[in-house]
Design an enzyme around this catalytic site. Sequence first.
Site, PDB file in Angstrom:
ATOM      1  CG  ASP A  49      16.760  11.995 -29.270  1.00  0.00           C
ATOM      2  OD1 ASP A  49      16.963  12.951 -30.046  1.00  0.00           O
ATOM      3  OD2 ASP A  49      17.148  10.834 -29.477  1.00  0.00           O
ATOM      4  CE  LYS A  71      18.115   8.470 -22.065  1.00  0.00           C
ATOM      5  NZ  LYS A  71      18.871   7.265 -22.362  1.00  0.00           N
ATOM      6  CG  MET A 186      27.538   8.652 -28.534  1.00  0.00           C
ATOM      7  SD  MET A 186      26.419   7.543 -27.665  1.00  0.00           S
ATOM      8  CE  MET A 186      26.278   6.193 -28.822  1.00  0.00           C
TER       9      MET A 186
HETATM   10  N1  SAH Z   1      20.646   7.312 -33.649  1.00  0.00           N
HETATM   11  C1  SAH Z   1      21.678   8.283 -33.992  1.00  0.00           C
HETATM   12  C2  SAH Z   1      22.902   8.130 -33.112  1.00  0.00           C
HETATM   13  C3  SAH Z   1      22.641   8.415 -31.659  1.00  0.00           C
HETATM   14  S1  SAH Z   1      24.070   8.289 -30.691  1.00  0.00           S
HETATM   15  C4  SAH Z   1      22.031   8.133 -35.471  1.00  0.00           C
HETATM   16  O1  SAH Z   1      21.642   7.160 -36.105  1.00  0.00           O
HETATM   17  O2  SAH Z   1      22.707   9.027 -35.992  1.00  0.00           O
HETATM   18  C5  SAH Z   1      24.595   9.951 -30.632  1.00  0.00           C
HETATM   19  C6  SAH Z   1      25.834  10.149 -31.471  1.00  0.00           C
HETATM   20  O3  SAH Z   1      25.485  10.212 -32.840  1.00  0.00           O
HETATM   21  C7  SAH Z   1      26.573  11.431 -31.213  1.00  0.00           C
HETATM   22  O4  SAH Z   1      27.402  11.343 -30.083  1.00  0.00           O
HETATM   23  C8  SAH Z   1      27.366  11.577 -32.491  1.00  0.00           C
HETATM   24  O5  SAH Z   1      28.476  10.703 -32.496  1.00  0.00           O
HETATM   25  C9  SAH Z   1      26.361  11.062 -33.502  1.00  0.00           C
HETATM   26  N2  SAH Z   1      25.588  12.161 -34.095  1.00  0.00           N
HETATM   27  C10 SAH Z   1      24.247  12.297 -34.103  1.00  0.00           C
HETATM   28  N3  SAH Z   1      23.870  13.404 -34.766  1.00  0.00           N
HETATM   29  C11 SAH Z   1      25.011  13.980 -35.198  1.00  0.00           C
HETATM   30  C12 SAH Z   1      25.323  15.151 -35.966  1.00  0.00           C
HETATM   31  N4  SAH Z   1      24.359  15.969 -36.409  1.00  0.00           N
HETATM   32  N5  SAH Z   1      26.610  15.433 -36.204  1.00  0.00           N
HETATM   33  C13 SAH Z   1      27.601  14.624 -35.788  1.00  0.00           C
HETATM   34  N6  SAH Z   1      27.381  13.518 -35.061  1.00  0.00           N
HETATM   35  C14 SAH Z   1      26.110  13.195 -34.778  1.00  0.00           C
END
Ligand code: SAH
Length: 283
Positions: A49, A71, A186
């Site tokens: 993704d 997405k 998010m």
């Molecule tokens: N499954 C992922 C989250 C997916 S939802 C996890 O466990 O981290 C997507 C959100 O995750 C983004 O909008 C942001 O809020 C956060 N996110 C994911 N990767 C990130 C990163 N490298 N830096 C900051 N926020 C991140």
Amino acid sequence: MSDSHLPTGAWPDLQPGWVWLCGAGPGDPGLLTLHALNGLKQADVIVYDALVQKPILDWARPDAELIYAGKRGGKPSALQKDISLHLVELAKAGRRVLRLKGGDPFVFGRGGEEAQTLVQHGVPIRIIPGISAGIGGLAYAGIPVTHRDVNQAVTFVTGHDQSGQTPASLDWGAIARGSQVIVIYMGMKHIARISEALLEAGRDPSEPVAVVANATTPRQQVLETTLGRCAADIAASDFTPPAIICVGRAALLRQALDWQALADGAAPRDVDPLERGKPAEER
Ligand code: SAH
């Protein structure tokens, strides 16, 4: 399986017809798990993704098929069904499938939905957890999500619901009262409404907030602000998602624990940002 990149030992085989639903961590390839690496090296096809950083895919087999299933940001979720069914199809065709998702697949990542579809279609799966951005991303900014002097609870919330709106179903009052530290995934789009709801519920406008964008990647940026100012500061910044937002006094610890700045030779801004005199361990 023996491989120079993996410690010796018996690593599970990714078998034809299986899907491994796997977390890739928040960005830094070093935050992958060994099970993830093992999967990357075996998969015939990798469905990844938008949040999976490119260097991680360099560990794929040279002949592996890489399928982008990205997405971003509150788009309609019709595609989700297609992605899940595509995984079913690939598995039924006898391929060895790695489904690679940013962070942890079960944390705001729809991993549960994909796993459910696979199980419903009789596809065997393995779940490989990953380091979630709300924990590991904050750690890279020098922010511990729990600290004895700050919080006994932490709440992870999403700033979007399925429709892409602020989660109207969330009881922000209860969250504001129940958890000293709130970690928002998010949250960039709706931060004005979220911070307003927390203030209305009685949280202090001077409460520290940290925003960590592109955490753990070479493009990591951190904004230190307050609950009262965060919406305006974010709007005025050049920060773009993905970003994780931490509300609460845990964010202050960055003044002492910004280990990347320390590694670059900076002095800690404040070794005692919580003003407790001594580290909790010595009291
Ligand atoms: N499954 C992922 C989250 C997916 S939802 C996890 O466990 O981290 C997507 C959100 O995750 C983004 O909008 C942001 O809020 C956060 N996110 C994911 N990767 C990130 C990163 N490298 N830096 C900051 N926020 C991140």
